[in-house]
Each structure stands twice: as C-alpha cells, then as structure tokens.
Write a protein that holds these residues in place. Structure first.
Motif, PDB file in Angstrom:
ATOM      1  N   PHE A 120       0.847  -1.180   0.000  1.00 11.70           N
ATOM      2  CA  PHE A 120       0.000   0.000   0.000  1.00 11.70           C
ATOM      3  C   PHE A 120       0.889   1.238   0.000  1.00 11.70           C
ATOM      4  CE2 PHE A 120      -2.776  -3.198   1.820  1.00 11.70           C
ATOM      5  CZ  PHE A 120      -4.028  -2.906   1.297  1.00 11.70           C
ATOM      6  N   LYS A 121       0.333   2.348  -0.449  1.00 11.56           N
ATOM      7  CA  LYS A 121       1.074   3.606  -0.486  1.00 11.56           C
ATOM      8  C   LYS A 121       1.169   4.233   0.888  1.00 11.56           C
ATOM      9  CE  LYS A 121       1.295   7.808  -3.309  1.00 11.56           C
ATOM     10  NZ  LYS A 121       0.596   8.561  -4.401  1.00 11.56           N
ATOM     11  N   GLY A 122       0.116   4.081   1.684  1.00  8.54           N
ATOM     12  CA  GLY A 122       0.082   4.683   3.003  1.00  8.54           C
ATOM     13  C   GLY A 122      -1.345   4.803   3.488  1.00  8.54           C
ATOM     14  N   PHE A 123      -1.591   5.802   4.340  1.00  6.05           N
ATOM     15  CA  PHE A 123      -2.914   6.048   4.902  1.00  6.05           C
ATOM     16  C   PHE A 123      -3.466   7.388   4.440  1.00  6.05           C
ATOM     17  CE2 PHE A 123      -1.323   3.190   8.352  1.00  6.05           C
ATOM     18  CZ  PHE A 123      -2.354   2.252   8.322  1.00  6.05           C
ATOM     19  N   SER A 124      -4.777   7.502   4.480  1.00  2.00           N
ATOM     20  CA  SER A 124      -5.457   8.772   4.267  1.00  2.00           C
ATOM     21  C   SER A 124      -6.501   8.938   5.364  1.00  2.00           C
ATOM     22  CB  SER A 124      -6.137   8.808   2.894  1.00  2.00           C
ATOM     23  OG  SER A 124      -6.828  10.041   2.707  1.00  2.00           O
ATOM     24  N   GLU A 125      -6.724  10.167   5.803  1.00  2.00           N
ATOM     25  CA  GLU A 125      -7.722  10.416   6.837  1.00  2.00           C
ATOM     26  C   GLU A 125      -9.132  10.287   6.272  1.00  2.00           C
ATOM     27  OE1 GLU A 125      -7.083  13.705   9.517  1.00  2.00           O
ATOM     28  OE2 GLU A 125      -5.028  13.943   8.784  1.00  2.00           O
ATOM     29  N   VAL A 126     -10.027   9.692   7.061  1.00  2.00           N
ATOM     30  CA  VAL A 126     -11.427   9.539   6.663  1.00  2.00           C
ATOM     31  C   VAL A 126     -12.319   9.789   7.866  1.00  2.00           C
ATOM     32  CG1 VAL A 126     -11.043   7.885   4.776  1.00  2.00           C
ATOM     33  CG2 VAL A 126     -11.372   7.042   7.118  1.00  2.00           C
ATOM     34  N   ASN A 127     -13.610   9.951   7.584  1.00  3.81           N
ATOM     35  CA  ASN A 127     -14.611   9.994   8.646  1.00  3.81           C
ATOM     36  C   ASN A 127     -15.821   9.198   8.184  1.00  3.81           C
ATOM     37  OD1 ASN A 127     -16.168  11.718   6.950  1.00  3.81           O
ATOM     38  ND2 ASN A 127     -15.109  13.509   7.768  1.00  3.81           N
ATOM     39  N   VAL A 128     -16.893   9.272   8.914  1.00  2.00           N
ATOM     40  CA  VAL A 128     -18.067   8.451   8.622  1.00  2.00           C
ATOM     41  C   VAL A 128     -18.641   8.729   7.236  1.00  2.00           C
ATOM     42  CG1 VAL A 128     -19.654  10.082   9.708  1.00  2.00           C
ATOM     43  CG2 VAL A 128     -20.307   7.671   9.533  1.00  2.00           C
ATOM     44  N   ASP A 129     -18.476   9.943   6.724  1.00  2.00           N
ATOM     45  CA  ASP A 129     -19.062  10.281   5.422  1.00  2.00           C
ATOM     46  C   ASP A 129     -18.532   9.385   4.305  1.00  2.00           C
ATOM     47  OD1 ASP A 129     -20.552  12.293   6.570  1.00  2.00           O
ATOM     48  OD2 ASP A 129     -19.085  13.864   6.131  1.00  2.00           O
ATOM     49  N   PHE A 130     -17.287   8.952   4.427  1.00  2.00           N
ATOM     50  CA  PHE A 130     -16.681   8.100   3.399  1.00  2.00           C
ATOM     51  C   PHE A 130     -17.417   6.770   3.271  1.00  2.00           C
ATOM     52  CE2 PHE A 130     -13.072   5.275   1.987  1.00  2.00           C
ATOM     53  CZ  PHE A 130     -12.872   5.878   0.745  1.00  2.00           C
ATOM     54  N   TYR A 131     -18.082   6.362   4.362  1.00  2.00           N
ATOM     55  CA  TYR A 131     -18.727   5.044   4.386  1.00  2.00           C
ATOM     56  C   TYR A 131     -20.250   5.100   4.310  1.00  2.00           C
ATOM     57  CZ  TYR A 131     -14.023   3.688   5.515  1.00  2.00           C
ATOM     58  OH  TYR A 131     -12.663   3.510   5.449  1.00  2.00           O
ATOM     59  N   LYS A 132     -20.813   6.285   4.127  1.00  2.00           N
ATOM     60  CA  LYS A 132     -22.264   6.408   4.079  1.00  2.00           C
ATOM     61  C   LYS A 132     -22.912   5.522   3.003  1.00  2.00           C
ATOM     62  CE  LYS A 132     -23.273   9.173   7.516  1.00  2.00           C
ATOM     63  NZ  LYS A 132     -23.588  10.606   7.352  1.00  2.00           N
ATOM     64  N   PRO A 133     -22.349   5.401   1.789  1.00  2.00           N
ATOM     65  CA  PRO A 133     -22.972   4.507   0.789  1.00  2.00           C
ATOM     66  C   PRO A 133     -23.011   3.044   1.231  1.00  2.00           C
ATOM     67  CG  PRO A 133     -21.479   6.046  -0.277  1.00  2.00           C
ATOM     68  CD  PRO A 133     -21.239   6.177   1.200  1.00  2.00           C
ATOM     69  N   ILE A 134     -21.942   2.583   1.898  1.00  3.87           N
ATOM     70  CA  ILE A 134     -21.907   1.196   2.370  1.00  3.87           C
ATOM     71  C   ILE A 134     -22.876   1.009   3.530  1.00  3.87           C
ATOM     72  CG2 ILE A 134     -20.476  -0.583   3.431  1.00  3.87           C
ATOM     73  CD1 ILE A 134     -19.861  -0.203   0.506  1.00  3.87           C
ATOM     74  N   ILE A 135     -22.953   1.997   4.406  1.00  5.64           N
ATOM     75  CA  ILE A 135     -23.913   1.930   5.513  1.00  5.64           C
ATOM     76  C   ILE A 135     -25.327   1.812   4.965  1.00  5.64           C
ATOM     77  CG2 ILE A 135     -24.929   3.220   7.429  1.00  5.64           C
ATOM     78  CD1 ILE A 135     -22.107   4.436   7.881  1.00  5.64           C
ATOM     79  N   ALA A 136     -25.646   2.619   3.955  1.00  3.44           N
ATOM     80  CA  ALA A 136     -26.981   2.573   3.345  1.00  3.44           C
ATOM     81  C   ALA A 136     -27.226   1.234   2.664  1.00  3.44           C
ATOM     82  CB  ALA A 136     -27.136   3.713   2.339  1.00  3.44           C
ATOM     83  N   ALA A 137     -26.209   0.704   1.983  1.00  2.89           N
ATOM     84  CA  ALA A 137     -26.355  -0.583   1.294  1.00  2.89           C
ATOM     85  C   ALA A 137     -26.566  -1.711   2.283  1.00  2.89           C
ATOM     86  CB  ALA A 137     -25.119  -0.862   0.435  1.00  2.89           C
ATOM     87  N   ARG A 138     -25.822  -1.681   3.377  1.00  2.00           N
ATOM     88  CA  ARG A 138     -25.989  -2.727   4.385  1.00  2.00           C
ATOM     89  C   ARG A 138     -27.366  -2.643   5.034  1.00  2.00           C
ATOM     90  NH1 ARG A 138     -22.473  -6.351   7.828  1.00  2.00           N
ATOM     91  NH2 ARG A 138     -24.007  -7.118   9.310  1.00  2.00           N
ATOM     92  N   LYS A 139     -27.790  -1.434   5.362  1.00  2.00           N
ATOM     93  CA  LYS A 139     -29.099  -1.265   5.996  1.00  2.00           C
ATOM     94  C   LYS A 139     -30.208  -1.766   5.086  1.00  2.00           C
ATOM     95  CE  LYS A 139     -31.984   2.174   8.304  1.00  2.00           C
ATOM     96  NZ  LYS A 139     -32.107   3.603   8.705  1.00  2.00           N
ATOM     97  N   ALA A 140     -30.095  -1.499   3.789  1.00  2.00           N
ATOM     98  CA  ALA A 140     -31.130  -1.895   2.841  1.00  2.00           C
ATOM     99  C   ALA A 140     -31.095  -3.397   2.556  1.00  2.00           C
ATOM    100  CB  ALA A 140     -30.975  -1.133   1.542  1.00  2.00           C
ATOM    101  N   THR A 141     -29.902  -3.986   2.590  1.00  2.58           N
ATOM    102  CA  THR A 141     -29.754  -5.388   2.185  1.00  2.58           C
ATOM    103  C   THR A 141     -29.846  -6.363   3.354  1.00  2.58           C
ATOM    104  OG1 THR A 141     -28.308  -4.662   0.391  1.00  2.58           O
ATOM    105  CG2 THR A 141     -28.285  -7.011   0.945  1.00  2.58           C
ATOM    106  N   ILE A 142     -29.126  -6.043   4.425  1.00  2.00           N
ATOM    107  CA  ILE A 142     -29.044  -6.950   5.582  1.00  2.00           C
ATOM    108  C   ILE A 142     -29.889  -6.441   6.738  1.00  2.00           C
ATOM    109  CG2 ILE A 142     -27.449  -8.059   7.202  1.00  2.00           C
ATOM    110  CD1 ILE A 142     -25.249  -7.735   5.130  1.00  2.00           C
ATOM    111  N   GLY A 143     -29.977  -5.124   6.864  1.00  2.00           N
ATOM    112  CA  GLY A 143     -30.809  -4.538   7.898  1.00  2.00           C
ATOM    113  C   GLY A 143     -30.062  -4.172   9.160  1.00  2.00           C
ATOM    114  N   GLY A 144     -28.771  -4.402   9.212  1.00  2.00           N
ATOM    115  CA  GLY A 144     -28.020  -4.040  10.414  1.00  2.00           C
ATOM    116  C   GLY A 144     -26.738  -4.815  10.520  1.00  2.00           C
TER     117      GLY A 144
END
Length: 301
Positions: free
Chosen positions: A277-301
């Motif tokens: 890997f090249k290294g790290f980059s800073e992230v927060n919850v916004d970076f994962y909002k699409p996955i959170i929405a996909a999980r909630k819609a598909t698995i429910g939690g």
C-alpha cells in the motif's frame, strides 16, 4: 422487557468504559477472523512491541476473533480500543451504535486509489472463464459481515447476472473467512468464491494486496490453480477505527503513529495491512455512508 434490560446493561457498560478512558493502562487490539490465528498474531506483534512507548501504556493485548462479529461485538461493548474493519463491518457497528467508534484512517493503494474489489475465483481446471459459467453452480461467500466477501456481491451480482443470487446459483454458503474460503474453492467444496483484492497489479501475483496476495506470500496458494470470473465495482477501503470514548490525546498519538508507520516501519505496516500500500489517508463516517446505506437496505443491520 428483556430487550430493555439488555439496553440498560449496555448503557452501564458504556459509562464504565468512559470512566476508565482517562486512565488507560492497557491498549486492546481486535483482529478480524478469516486467517490462521498464529499468522494474525505474528503480523500484529510489532504493534505489541511499539505501542507501549508511543501511548504510555503498560501493556498492548491482541484479541484475534474467530470471525468478524467477534471484533464487532468487542467494539460495541467497549472492550477493544482499535481494530481494522471492512466497510460493511464498520457499517454494522455504526448501525448498532453510531457513537461506539471513530473511523480515522484508511489505506491508499499503490495507484493512489482508496478502494479495492470483490473478486470471484474458481479452480482453473473447472473450465469456467466467466461469471455466466457459474449459473446453477455453488457459490461460497467469506463471512456474513465481510464487505467484499458478502455484502457487495449480494448487492451487485443480480445486476451482473440478470437474476437474484438465490436463483442464479444453485446454492450458496460461507467458507469461514477469506483464507479458508479460497482453500475450500481449491478443495472443491465451492465451485467459486468471493474474496478481496486490490485489483491493482497482476492476477498471477495475487495483485498488490488482499487475501489472495497474503495467501501467495505465505506459500499456501498457487495462483496458477485459479481463474477470476468476476470483479466488483470499486469498494471503499475499510477504516482504522478507535474507541470513541478514548481520550483525545491518546487518539491523536495513535493516529500519528499509524500515519507515520509506512515510513518508520514498512515491514510492520505491510504485515498488518497484508500487501503493498502507499500509506494512509484520513477519513470519517461520510466516506462510508454509501456502504452503511447498502448494508441497511440489504441486511438490515
């Protein structure tokens, strides 16, 4: 009533955790399942050696879970201070308690991207060369809480095949983590399986990083035995998370240690991350909002 009792117990545990956050003598690391436990402990030993001095703690302890959920429950219960999750695993934590952990960093691939792929692999001698060849066959997933090993294939395969997963494939099952899943594919338990890979570099090398690369580097997989049938769209790299109730100074010290790790100890960085890997980059919850929405819609939690 039973649910209320459980919630009350969890609240008391959270208060207790918060109370001891300012006087932390032990730093507890959760390690996801899916790989041989001895290998996981060896890969993280460098953290045990380095972090006491960096964080001013007396002890660093490793907790290798049998599966993804073991680490997730440890984070939710406040019994772990740091872990590296897949995006879907983090989504599960967030949906259960958005205040349990803070996502602070994610890895950057050697090409500068901040994502990876789910790839479907089969035995080369199966004669299959494309996803369509899996119609009516048995597909293996890695883990119910894996992003690349379950969530993303579940969401994207129906569009790729033109049919729901349970109609296109004759049967699906779980392989008990990424490493074991691929071994089960080689063994013939599944006709194909989904695992994670950077998608950068050459397939015959196991790519630059990911489960296939780790298995090749350990000498337990020959890529000549496999063929790739499918690759998902880009998935956000999973986060480095820390317990939210940890004091701010410790969080910052740990974050700086991790950001500098690719330069200060490249071998430790590569061992923990599983490849190049090249290294790290800073992230927060916004970076994962699409996955959170996909999980909630598909698995429910």
């Amino acid at each position: 009533m039973f649910k209320k009792i459980l919630l009350a117990t969890a609240a008391l545990a959270a208060l207790s955790t918060s109370a001891i956050a300012q006087d932390m003598n032990e730093f507890r690391i959760g390690i996801l399942g899916g790989e041989n436990e001895a290998d996981r402990l060896r890969n993280f030993q460098c953290m045990v050696d380095k972090l006491p001095e960096v964080l001013g703690v007396e002890k660093v302890s490793l907790f290798p879970a049998a599966d993804y959920d073991g680490v997730i429950q440890g984070l939710l219960g406040g019994t772990l201070d740091y872990a590296e999750l897949g995006a879907s695993g983090y989504a599960k934590v967030y949906l259960a308690d958005p205040d349990a952990v803070d996502p602070i960093l994610t890895t950057v691939q050697t090409d500068g991207s901040m994502g990876y792929h789910s790839v479907m692999v089969a035995r080369k001698d199966s004669g299959m060369t494309a996803l369509e060849d899996m119609k009516g066959k048995k597909l293996g997933f890695a883990d119910p809480d894996s992003t690349s090993g379950f969530l993303v294939p579940t969401v994207t395969l129906p569009e790729a095949t033109g049919a729901p997963v349970d109609e296109f494939f004759s049967e699906t099952g779980f392989g008990g983590g990424h490493e074991n899943l691929v071994l089960e594919v080689v063994k013939g338990t599944f006709d194909a399986g989904t695992t994670w890979a950077s998608g950068v570099g050459e397939f015959e090398d196991g790519y630059t990083s990911g489960n296939l690369r780790k298995m090749v580097d350990k000498g337990i997989l020959n890529m000549d035995d496999l063929v790739q049938l499918w690759e998902s769209p880009l998935i956000p790299n999973g986060p480095v998370v820390v317990r939210s109730s940890m004091n701010d100074d410790t969080k910052q010290e740990f974050k700086e240690f991790m950001i500098n790790l690719p330069e200060t100890d490249p071998e430790c960085f590569a061992a923990i991350q599983g490849g190049d890997f090249k290294g790290f980059s800073e992230v927060n919850v916004d970076f994962y909002k699409p996955i959170i929405a996909a999980r909630k819609a598909t698995i429910g939690g």
